[in-house]
Design a protein around this motif. Structure first.
Motif, PDB file in Angstrom:
ATOM      1  N   HIS A  65       0.800  -1.288   0.063  1.00 40.35           N
ATOM      2  CA  HIS A  65       0.097  -0.018  -0.067  1.00 40.35           C
ATOM      3  C   HIS A  65       0.854   1.134   0.039  1.00 40.35           C
ATOM      4  O   HIS A  65       1.732   1.491   0.992  1.00 40.35           O
ATOM      5  CB  HIS A  65      -1.143  -0.009   1.095  1.00 40.35           C
ATOM      6  N   ASN A 115      -3.117  -5.527  -2.444  1.00 42.43           N
ATOM      7  CA  ASN A 115      -3.008  -6.782  -1.611  1.00 42.43           C
ATOM      8  C   ASN A 115      -4.483  -7.710  -1.606  1.00 42.43           C
ATOM      9  O   ASN A 115      -4.779  -8.336  -0.698  1.00 42.43           O
ATOM     10  CB  ASN A 115      -2.845  -6.193   0.131  1.00 42.43           C
ATOM     11  N   ARG A 116      -5.127  -7.473  -2.597  1.00 40.33           N
ATOM     12  CA  ARG A 116      -6.292  -8.326  -2.854  1.00 40.33           C
ATOM     13  C   ARG A 116      -6.354  -8.795  -4.184  1.00 40.33           C
ATOM     14  O   ARG A 116      -7.026  -9.594  -4.769  1.00 40.33           O
ATOM     15  CB  ARG A 116      -7.784  -7.614  -3.077  1.00 40.33           C
ATOM     16  N   ILE A 173      -4.711   1.752   8.894  1.00 41.40           N
ATOM     17  CA  ILE A 173      -5.547   3.009   8.721  1.00 41.40           C
ATOM     18  C   ILE A 173      -5.621   3.753  10.223  1.00 41.40           C
ATOM     19  O   ILE A 173      -5.825   4.761  10.316  1.00 41.40           O
ATOM     20  CB  ILE A 173      -6.664   2.986   7.651  1.00 41.40           C
ATOM     21  N   THR A 232       1.471 -10.835   7.621  1.00 40.22           N
ATOM     22  CA  THR A 232       1.338  -9.487   7.230  1.00 40.22           C
ATOM     23  C   THR A 232       1.639  -8.669   8.608  1.00 40.22           C
ATOM     24  O   THR A 232       1.207  -8.968   9.444  1.00 40.22           O
ATOM     25  CB  THR A 232      -0.279  -9.095   6.828  1.00 40.22           C
ATOM     26  N   GLU A 234       1.695  -5.360  10.795  1.00 42.51           N
ATOM     27  CA  GLU A 234       1.246  -3.857  10.859  1.00 42.51           C
ATOM     28  C   GLU A 234       2.018  -3.105  12.004  1.00 42.51           C
ATOM     29  O   GLU A 234       2.011  -3.473  12.913  1.00 42.51           O
ATOM     30  CB  GLU A 234      -0.295  -3.756  11.301  1.00 42.51           C
ATOM     31  N   PHE A 330      -9.352  -3.501  11.255  1.00 41.36           N
ATOM     32  CA  PHE A 330      -9.432  -3.004   9.905  1.00 41.36           C
ATOM     33  C   PHE A 330     -10.765  -2.698   9.321  1.00 41.36           C
ATOM     34  O   PHE A 330     -11.207  -2.828   8.193  1.00 41.36           O
ATOM     35  CB  PHE A 330      -9.130  -4.180   8.810  1.00 41.36           C
ATOM     36  N   ARG A 340     -13.799  -7.290   1.658  1.00 43.02           N
ATOM     37  CA  ARG A 340     -13.761  -7.240   3.085  1.00 43.02           C
ATOM     38  C   ARG A 340     -13.729  -5.665   3.519  1.00 43.02           C
ATOM     39  O   ARG A 340     -13.167  -4.855   3.285  1.00 43.02           O
ATOM     40  CB  ARG A 340     -12.205  -7.704   3.538  1.00 43.02           C
TER      41      ARG A 340
HETATM   42  O1  LIG Z   1      -6.112  -0.556   8.471  1.00 44.12           O
HETATM   43  C1  LIG Z   1      -6.548  -1.059   7.575  1.00 44.12           C
HETATM   44  O2  LIG Z   1      -7.822  -1.198   7.432  1.00 44.12           O
HETATM   45  C2  LIG Z   1      -6.035  -1.894   6.529  1.00 44.12           C
HETATM   46  C3  LIG Z   1      -4.403  -2.161   6.775  1.00 44.12           C
HETATM   47  C4  LIG Z   1      -3.857  -3.101   5.924  1.00 44.12           C
HETATM   48  O3  LIG Z   1      -3.267  -2.675   4.823  1.00 44.12           O
HETATM   49  N1  LIG Z   1      -3.844  -4.336   6.110  1.00 44.12           N
HETATM   50  C5  LIG Z   1      -3.769  -5.477   5.333  1.00 44.12           C
HETATM   51  C6  LIG Z   1      -3.709  -6.800   5.943  1.00 44.12           C
HETATM   52  C7  LIG Z   1      -3.812  -8.079   5.102  1.00 44.12           C
HETATM   53  C8  LIG Z   1      -4.087  -9.303   5.700  1.00 44.12           C
HETATM   54  O4  LIG Z   1      -5.165  -9.402   5.980  1.00 44.12           O
HETATM   55  O5  LIG Z   1      -3.072 -10.345   5.911  1.00 44.12           O
HETATM   56  C9  LIG Z   1      -4.757  -5.176   4.441  1.00 44.12           C
HETATM   57  O6  LIG Z   1      -5.926  -4.960   4.388  1.00 44.12           O
HETATM   58  O7  LIG Z   1      -4.389  -5.639   3.052  1.00 44.12           O
END
Ligand SMILES: O=C(O)CCC(=O)N[C@@H](CCC(=O)O)C(=O)O
Ligand SMILES: [Zn+2]
Length: 354
Positions: A65, A115-116, A173, A232, A234, A330, A340
């Motif tokens: 991101h 990341n999707r 975020i 992942t 954070e 998230f 999601r």
């Molecule tokens: O804070 C948020 O809403 C998103 C932060 C973020 O980018 N988290 C990843 C998590 C990935 C996973 O679930 O392994 C994402 O949303 O891609």
């Protein structure tokens, strides 16, 4: 090109000065002293290969991101120290700057959330965009790195199997009650690693979320396809570039230097007093454009809600807490329909950890 990078030792600046279109012209290699071969495979892709024997293949990725800046600063600083030779890699190591074009625009993504798009997500449907191209390329770089035949052969002759590691570094975020945390990708066929969990705890990442299903994230890709110890990670809340208090990540920096230089710091046995474990109970996907959370924008990640409480409304229906207690992480209502919008967690036991 080599000249520019070796003069500045600033791989981020070097990467951001490249265009995303001249993929092949950006690849080159050079030696650091007598000890390490460095290869730049593409924009934002740099590999350090020590000449001596190694036992680990480590991937550190950031900027999947583009506006999540603390991981970018952390990785760039590690690369700088490697290029200056103030630290020397003793393990194979690849850094990936996920989405350079999004960094330039200070955006999470340009057209689609990168990341999707892993695990083949990049090739579903007819759509083509910069993130789909990049997701496919990043998958190929990870494959090329992990399956390098020279090092695979070291597995055959050595007594210990090589270890594959991938820490995909992000920032959240929102603010979080547990400031630093990691998502353990779904891996029903094997036990969770106490060594990895305690490595992360030693690095200040004391909270683990066990995912409950396959995802299209980068860490799931490396875990699922290459059996990597992949997470992942954070690192606190998102801030603009240069405004991160990097001292908050000094424990992680120290642990990563230990890992890279094969001076691994001791890892304690699993200690439930040092870690917070959560299981993803369910993923709430957005179904209607009018999806709206019932809580405020400043409600932190890991806030707990009780059974019966309304988390959100959409399409005239309420999304209600189902378990005695659910902890949210998230929340993001601004995702496209079908993606999601929230993860709901319940406390996890150590039963599946070995
Ligand atoms: O804070 C948020 O809403 C998103 C932060 C973020 O980018 N988290 C990843 C998590 C990935 C996973 O679930 O392994 C994402 O949303 O891609
Ligand atoms: Zn992220």
């Amino acid at each position: 090109m080599l000249h520019t990078l070796m003069e500045s030792k600033d791989f981020l600046a070097f990467t951001l000065a490249q265009s995303n279109t001249d993929v092949m012209t950006t690849s080159f290699s050079f030696e650091l002293g007598q000890h390490t071969r460095v290869e730049v495979w593409d924009c934002g892709v740099i590999v350090f290969e020590p000449h001596g024997d190694t036992s680990k293949d480590i991937v550190l990725s950031c900027a999947v991101h583009g506006n999540e800046t603390a991981p970018i600063e952390l990785c760039n600083d590690l690369i700088k120290r490697l290029l200056l030779q103030t630290i020397q890699a003793e393990q194979r190591l690849m850094f990936l700057i996920g989405n350079p074009e999004a960094i330039k625009l200070n955006r999470r993504f340009i057209d689609e959330n990168l990341n999707r798009l892993f695990n083949g997500g990049h090739s579903i449907g007819e759509t083509q965009n910069p993130e789909r191209v990049r997701a496919k390329a990043l998958e190929q770089y990870v494959e090329r790195f992990y399956l390098n035949q020279t090092y695979q052969n070291q597995v055959m002759s050595g007594s210990m199997p090589r270890q594959r590691i991938h820490y995909d570094l992000h920032t959240a975020i929102r603010a979080s009650k547990h400031e630093e945390f990691a998502i353990y990708p779904y891996c029903p066929e094997k036990k969770y690693s106490s060594e990895q969990i305690m490595f992360l705890a030693g690095a200040g990442i004391d909270t683990i979320l066990f995912h409950n299903e396959p995802t299209t994230t980068f860490s799931y890709f490396s875990s699922h396809h290459f059996q990597a110890d992949a997470f992942t990670v954070e690192l606190g809340k998102v801030y603009p570039m240069g405004q991160n208090d990097m001292s908050r990540f000094s424990a992680l920096d120290e642990r990563l230097v230990g890992l890279i230089t094969a001076n691994d710091l001791p890892i304690l046995p699993l200690d439930m007093k040092r870690v917070n474990l959560y299981q993803v109970a369910r993923s709430i996907d957005k179904r209607f454009e009018d999806f709206c959370f019932s809580f405020a924008n400043d409600v932190e990640n890991f806030t707990a809600f009780q059974r019966g409480e309304v988390l959100a409304t959409e399409g005239g229906e309420a999304v209600i807490v189902e378990h005695p207690m659910e902890v949210i992480v998230f929340p993001n209502a601004k995702v496209p329909v079908g993606q999601r919008t929230l993860l709901c967690l319940t406390p996890a036991s150590a039963d599946n950890i070995e």
